[in-house]
Design a protein around this motif. Structure first.
Motif, PDB file in Angstrom:
ATOM      1  N   ASN A 128      -2.562  -1.564  -7.745  1.00 26.05           N
ATOM      2  CA  ASN A 128      -3.009  -0.894  -6.517  1.00 26.05           C
ATOM      3  C   ASN A 128      -1.914  -0.124  -5.796  1.00 26.05           C
ATOM      4  O   ASN A 128      -1.541  -0.472  -4.676  1.00 26.05           O
ATOM      5  CB  ASN A 128      -3.588  -1.928  -5.533  1.00 26.05           C
ATOM      6  CG  ASN A 128      -4.979  -2.335  -5.931  1.00 26.05           C
ATOM      7  OD1 ASN A 128      -5.697  -1.554  -6.548  1.00 26.05           O
ATOM      8  ND2 ASN A 128      -5.337  -3.560  -5.603  1.00 26.05           N
ATOM      9  N   PRO A 129      -1.394   0.933  -6.345  1.00 25.73           N
ATOM     10  CA  PRO A 129      -0.315   1.672  -5.682  1.00 25.73           C
ATOM     11  C   PRO A 129      -0.751   2.246  -4.328  1.00 25.73           C
ATOM     12  O   PRO A 129      -1.888   2.712  -4.181  1.00 25.73           O
ATOM     13  CB  PRO A 129       0.002   2.800  -6.674  1.00 25.73           C
ATOM     14  CG  PRO A 129      -1.009   2.751  -7.732  1.00 25.73           C
ATOM     15  CD  PRO A 129      -1.792   1.511  -7.625  1.00 25.73           C
ATOM     16  N   LYS A 130       0.193   2.134  -3.355  1.00 28.14           N
ATOM     17  CA  LYS A 130      -0.084   2.586  -1.983  1.00 28.14           C
ATOM     18  C   LYS A 130      -0.424   4.077  -1.959  1.00 28.14           C
ATOM     19  O   LYS A 130      -1.275   4.517  -1.188  1.00 28.14           O
ATOM     20  CB  LYS A 130       1.165   2.320  -1.116  1.00 28.14           C
ATOM     21  CG  LYS A 130       0.815   1.863   0.283  1.00 28.14           C
ATOM     22  CD  LYS A 130       2.027   1.257   0.972  1.00 28.14           C
ATOM     23  CE  LYS A 130       2.893   2.330   1.531  1.00 28.14           C
ATOM     24  NZ  LYS A 130       4.232   2.449   1.373  1.00 28.14           N
ATOM     25  N   VAL A 131       0.264   4.847  -2.846  1.00 27.88           N
ATOM     26  CA  VAL A 131       0.100   6.294  -2.782  1.00 27.88           C
ATOM     27  C   VAL A 131      -1.360   6.720  -3.014  1.00 27.88           C
ATOM     28  O   VAL A 131      -1.833   7.688  -2.426  1.00 27.88           O
ATOM     29  CB  VAL A 131       1.057   6.995  -3.785  1.00 27.88           C
ATOM     30  CG1 VAL A 131       0.806   6.529  -5.195  1.00 27.88           C
ATOM     31  CG2 VAL A 131       0.925   8.500  -3.721  1.00 27.88           C
ATOM     32  N   LEU A 132      -2.092   5.972  -3.814  1.00 25.31           N
ATOM     33  CA  LEU A 132      -3.486   6.346  -4.051  1.00 25.31           C
ATOM     34  C   LEU A 132      -4.313   6.158  -2.780  1.00 25.31           C
ATOM     35  O   LEU A 132      -5.221   6.937  -2.496  1.00 25.31           O
ATOM     36  CB  LEU A 132      -4.077   5.538  -5.209  1.00 25.31           C
ATOM     37  CG  LEU A 132      -3.558   5.897  -6.603  1.00 25.31           C
ATOM     38  CD1 LEU A 132      -4.297   5.121  -7.670  1.00 25.31           C
ATOM     39  CD2 LEU A 132      -3.661   7.396  -6.874  1.00 25.31           C
ATOM     40  N   ASN A 133      -3.974   5.103  -1.978  1.00 24.96           N
ATOM     41  CA  ASN A 133      -4.653   4.928  -0.693  1.00 24.96           C
ATOM     42  C   ASN A 133      -4.360   6.097   0.224  1.00 24.96           C
ATOM     43  O   ASN A 133      -5.247   6.655   0.863  1.00 24.96           O
ATOM     44  CB  ASN A 133      -4.171   3.632  -0.007  1.00 24.96           C
ATOM     45  CG  ASN A 133      -4.833   2.416  -0.623  1.00 24.96           C
ATOM     46  OD1 ASN A 133      -5.995   2.497  -1.008  1.00 24.96           O
ATOM     47  ND2 ASN A 133      -4.096   1.329  -0.735  1.00 24.96           N
ATOM     48  N   GLU A 134      -3.059   6.490   0.224  1.00 23.37           N
ATOM     49  CA  GLU A 134      -2.665   7.597   1.107  1.00 23.37           C
ATOM     50  C   GLU A 134      -3.377   8.890   0.718  1.00 23.37           C
ATOM     51  O   GLU A 134      -3.698   9.717   1.568  1.00 23.37           O
ATOM     52  CB  GLU A 134      -1.145   7.798   1.058  1.00 23.37           C
ATOM     53  CG  GLU A 134      -0.395   6.677   1.771  1.00 23.37           C
ATOM     54  CD  GLU A 134       1.077   6.600   1.391  1.00 23.37           C
ATOM     55  OE1 GLU A 134       1.534   7.435   0.585  1.00 23.37           O
ATOM     56  OE2 GLU A 134       1.761   5.684   1.892  1.00 23.37           O
ATOM     57  N   LEU A 135      -3.612   9.069  -0.570  1.00 29.50           N
ATOM     58  CA  LEU A 135      -4.290  10.290  -1.028  1.00 29.50           C
ATOM     59  C   LEU A 135      -5.809  10.172  -0.897  1.00 29.50           C
ATOM     60  O   LEU A 135      -6.539  11.093  -1.244  1.00 29.50           O
ATOM     61  CB  LEU A 135      -3.934  10.570  -2.496  1.00 29.50           C
ATOM     62  CG  LEU A 135      -2.505  11.021  -2.776  1.00 29.50           C
ATOM     63  CD1 LEU A 135      -2.225  10.999  -4.275  1.00 29.50           C
ATOM     64  CD2 LEU A 135      -2.263  12.423  -2.228  1.00 29.50           C
TER      65      LEU A 135
END
Ligand code: HEC
Ligand code: HEC
Ligand code: HEC
Ligand code: HEC
Ligand code: HEC
Length: 484
Positions: free
Chosen positions: A474-481
């Motif tokens: 669950n990488p944070k960057v995917l949430n941010e995008l």
């Protein structure tokens, strides 16, 4: 001399010489094949078919019957000439050929009949040649005629982004000379199939594949600016929960921008620039020397400090100009490795990650050896079913639909990648796009290709891509995008 004698005198040699078994056989062959061919064309028009719709019937109607038609046309004069030769040798050939008088109606009719027949024959001949060529260029002909031989490439092709692009658009391209070349090498291949002497697997790379300029670049514009591409790559671990690891890359594909060439495409494909290399092996995996020539004609040569090669070895190696195929060597025959294929299927939901240990078990059944494809299908199903029956009976009870779907997908992955009859198995065909499973980009970008001035073909990780996340759950960057 009356008109009957005149016409008779004119036609007599033809009739006389034509009355021989060879010419008669020719007439029968041409007439009967012409009728059959034309009937098939009418049938095609009515049914709305087209060249290549019928792979095996096609061989008969587009290749064999036209050949018989032409054979017949050739036999007719050949028989007459042979008879003339024989008669002359025996001294029996009539020597007086009467004057030809075209004012006479019967003669005119006879001439008209011969002209119409000749005209029809020319029409049939040109249409048949055109259709024969069209048929030989069809995907069906290339992909299915020699079923076993082409099965690996044809199967991969059907599941690729190019499944609507005809084989000949990449393998032959436009122009008559390449057409003739391909048909000549095709004849050799037909014999190899007939006598079962073809190599298994079919070797790659193809030595005399036409350069990309005349094939890929007919559709893809090399200077097009593709910019950055976001790649989200999921992998699954072999634990009970099939834990996912996600890598997020920004691939700098680039191209031609206002600032000049940028990124991967920009640096390799910029107008006027050229990259040449020497490969020591037929697979083009061992590359000791690379030369980069810029638009002004200045060139710089990088030599590997880790690959040792004698001048003789270098001279004997393959000298090649780099093009699309050196990176995209699998644009359409994209065979996968079992792990990657499973990750793909799991990422897209075809194999449910809620099945315990499905990654580990599926990987094991895929990697096992089977004598043939039907056997593989049934053993894949029975092995996976047995595993869940004995270890996880609740899966059989509650998730049988998911298990069935997973089994079908695992069977499909096997069928698309492993072809025992052609000795094609996991990893038979190398993919040069990347650097994880094969050297790929790192054949040159390994940090050890150095020029005399100390310049190195760059190797830092951000040369080709920015790594936004590397094997994270669950990488944070995917949430941010907003992608999760
Ligand atoms: C998008 C372009 C493209 C299309 C369409 C295409 N091919 Fe290929 N094919 C390639 C490339 C590129 C290679 C690998 C060439 C190399 O590395 O030298 C290849 C290789 C092959 C090989 C050699 C074995 C291998 O896998 O490398 C065969 C056989 C083959 N193709 C058959 C076919 C057939 C049959 C079709 C149509 C059903 C077809 N190709 C359609 C681009 C294409
Ligand atoms: C007849 C036109 C045509 C030819 C020839 C052709 N392509 Fe393509 N290519 C396409 C189209 C159309 C797509 C987009 C397919 C899609 O998005 O579904 C595509 C997509 C691609 C992609 C992106 C694939 C992906 O995974 O999305 C690559 C890479 C590519 N082509 C490379 C090549 C290479 C290399 C060659 C020469 C060997 C080639 N193409 C020849 C039409 C062509
Ligand atoms: C130096 C290696 C290299 C060369 C040479 C190269 N490409 Fe690419 N190309 C790449 C990489 C890397 C990507 C990113 C694809 C990926 O990682 O999934 C890419 C992506 C693409 C895409 C997909 C872009 C998208 O928007 O999805 C197409 C189409 C393409 N290339 C066509 C070509 C054609 C046509 C040529 C030859 C004129 C060519 N490439 C030459 C490395 C190369
Ligand atoms: C046959 C050797 C060779 C292969 C294989 C190769 N490259 Fe290159 N690449 C070069 C050379 C030579 C240069 C130019 C180096 C320079 O600019 O000084 C270059 C330049 C680049 C650059 C520009 C670097 C910079 O200066 O910013 C990128 C990005 C790149 N390559 C990406 C790739 C990718 C991605 C792949 C694999 C898909 C790949 N290359 C495969 C030889 C190669
Ligand atoms: C010459 C260009 C180039 C360089 C340098 C490079 N990579 Fe890559 N990398 C690629 C390409 C091309 C891919 C393939 C992307 C794809 O799967 O479509 C890739 C894929 C990856 C992946 C994803 C693999 C996967 O399947 O999950 C990782 C992780 C990665 N690179 C890490 C690195 C690291 C770490 C470095 C520095 C040591 C590095 N790369 C240097 C071109 C490069």
């Amino acid at each position: 001399m009356n008109w009957k004698e005149q016409v008779g005198g004119w036609l007599r040699p033809l009739v006389y010489l034509g009355r021989n078994p060879i010419s008669l056989i020719g007439a029968v062959l041409t007439t009967s094949s012409a009728i059959t061919i034309v009937a098939f064309w009418l049938f095609e028009i009515v049914l709305g078919g087209g060249a290549g719709v019928y792979p095996y019937a096609g061989i008969l109607f587009y290749l064999i019957l036209p050949a018989v038609f032409i054979l017949g046309l050739l036999l007719m004069p050949a028989g007459a000439l042979l008879r003339r030769y024989r008669l002359r040798k025996q001294g029996l050939l009539p020597t007086i050929y009467p004057r030809v008088d075209f004012t006479h109606p019967l003669l005119r009719r006879a001439t008209a009949l011969i002209s119409v027949a000749t005209f029809l024959n020319i029409v049939i001949f040109t249409t048949a040649s055109y259709k024969g060529v069209q048929y030989m260029d069809s995907v069906r002909f290339c992909g299915t005629t020699c079923h076993t031989v082409m099965q690996p490439e044809y199967t991969a092709y059907l599941h690729s982004p190019h499944s609507r692009v005809a084989c000949v658009q990449c393998h032959i391209g436009p122009g008559a000379s390449w057409f003739v070349r391909s048909k000549l090498s095709g004849v050799k291949q037909v014999f190899a199939v007939l006598f079962d002497t073809y190599p298994r697997p079919i070797p790659s790379p193809i030595g005399d594949l036409r350069p990309a300029r005349a094939t890929c670049e007919q559709c893809h514009w090399p200077q097009r600016f593709e910019g950055n591409i976001l790649l989200v790559l999921n992998h699954y671990e072999e634990d009970e929960a099939n834990t996912s690891d996600t890598t997020v890359l920004v691939m700098k594909v680039g191209g031609q921008s206002a600032n000049g060439p940028e990124g991967i495409h920009g640096h390799h494909l910029a107008p006027g620039t050229k990259i040449t290399y020497i490969a020591l092996d037929t697979q083009r995996q061992v590359i000791p020397v690379v030369t980069y020539t810029d638009a002004s004609g200045k060139s710089i040569t990088f030599r590997s400090t880790s690959i040792k090669a004698t001048p003789q070895q270098l001279a004997a190696g393959e000298h090649r100009v780099m093009d699309c195929m050196d990176c995209h060597n699998r644009p359409t025959h994209t065979f996968q490795l079992p792990g990657d294929a499973l990750d793909d299927a799991m990422q897209h939901g075809y194999i449910s990650t809620s099945l315990p240990y499905i990654k580990r078990e599926a990987l094991a059944v895929l990697k096992a050896k089977y004598p043939n494809r039907p056997d593989a299908r049934s053993r894949i199903a029975s092995t996976l079913e047995n595993f869940y029956k004995t270890q996880y009976p609740q899966v059989i009870a509650k998730q049988s639909a998911q298990l069935r779907q997973a089994i079908q997908r695992v069977q499909a992955i096997y069928s698309r990648n492993v072809f025992p009859a052609m000795d094609v198995t996991w990893g038979t065909y190398i993919n040069n796009l990347g650097h994880m499973n094969w050297p790929g980009c790192f054949r040159c970008h390994d940090g050890s290709h150095v020029a005399a001035n100390g310049q190195v073909i760059p190797n830092d990780c951000s040369t080709c891509h920015d790594i936004l996340a590397m094997s994270e759950h669950n990488p944070k960057v995917l949430n941010e995008l907003g992608m999760k």
